[in-house]
Design a protein around this motif. Structure first.
Motif, PDB file in Angstrom:
ATOM      1  N   ALA A  99      39.298  36.744  50.404  1.00  0.00           N
ATOM      2  CA  ALA A  99      40.139  37.224  49.311  1.00  0.00           C
ATOM      3  C   ALA A  99      41.208  38.118  49.918  1.00  0.00           C
ATOM      4  O   ALA A  99      41.064  38.601  51.038  1.00  0.00           O
ATOM      5  CB  ALA A  99      39.309  38.005  48.300  1.00  0.00           C
ATOM      6  N   VAL A 105      33.837  32.920  52.080  1.00  0.00           N
ATOM      7  CA  VAL A 105      34.897  33.006  51.082  1.00  0.00           C
ATOM      8  C   VAL A 105      35.761  34.205  51.439  1.00  0.00           C
ATOM      9  O   VAL A 105      35.251  35.261  51.811  1.00  0.00           O
ATOM     10  CB  VAL A 105      34.298  33.181  49.670  1.00  0.00           C
ATOM     11  N   GLU A 150      41.463  28.690  48.427  1.00  0.00           N
ATOM     12  CA  GLU A 150      40.021  28.905  48.608  1.00  0.00           C
ATOM     13  C   GLU A 150      39.462  28.163  49.815  1.00  0.00           C
ATOM     14  O   GLU A 150      38.398  27.549  49.773  1.00  0.00           O
ATOM     15  CB  GLU A 150      39.272  28.535  47.324  1.00  0.00           C
ATOM     16  N   THR A 161      43.782  31.975  50.978  1.00  0.00           N
ATOM     17  CA  THR A 161      43.046  32.525  49.839  1.00  0.00           C
ATOM     18  C   THR A 161      43.387  31.808  48.537  1.00  0.00           C
ATOM     19  O   THR A 161      42.499  31.567  47.719  1.00  0.00           O
ATOM     20  CB  THR A 161      43.273  34.036  49.688  1.00  0.00           C
ATOM     21  N   ASP A 162      44.648  31.450  48.334  1.00  0.00           N
ATOM     22  CA  ASP A 162      45.037  30.749  47.102  1.00  0.00           C
ATOM     23  C   ASP A 162      44.352  29.385  46.986  1.00  0.00           C
ATOM     24  O   ASP A 162      44.062  28.924  45.890  1.00  0.00           O
ATOM     25  CB  ASP A 162      46.556  30.553  47.020  1.00  0.00           C
TER      26      ASP A 162
END
Length: 105
Positions: free
Chosen positions: A43, A41, A66, A63-64
């Motif tokens: 960020a 993941v 995911e 990141t938006d």
């Protein structure tokens, strides 16, 4: 917040490397990669400036939405700003080359 010693490779399964890519200056480490064999993941913290460099737009998309990642490529000495479509193409080519070399999507 708990501080983890050992740098960027402290978390199990992460590796990192730095190289002299001669992006802007010679004889200095100016490109790095952080890698995980297992998709991770991601960020990001982003600028609120209306003008955003292609790598910021590229990373924001990841990141938006995911999207899991295996690697992060970091350069020093060039922002790749105000390059529009050409800058996005460089991001794409860099991601594809890294993925091929690392054997990941």
């Amino acid at each position: 917040m708990k501080e983890i010693t050992g740098g960027v490779c402290a978390p199990k399964g992460f590796m990192a490397a730095g190289v002299e890519a001669n992006i802007k200056y010679k004889n200095r480490l100016d490109m790095a990669m952080i890698f995980s064999k297992v998709p991770a993941v991601s960020a990001g913290g982003y600028t609120t400036n209306l003008v955003k460099a292609a790598p910021v737009l590229w990373d924001r998309e990841i990141t938006d939405n995911e999207i899991p990642v295996n690697a992060v490529i970091i350069n020093s000495g060039i922002a790749n700003a105000c390059t529009k479509d050409e800058g996005m193409e460089y991001c794409k080519k860099s991601a594809e080359a890294a993925a091929k070399e690392l054997g990941v999507d």
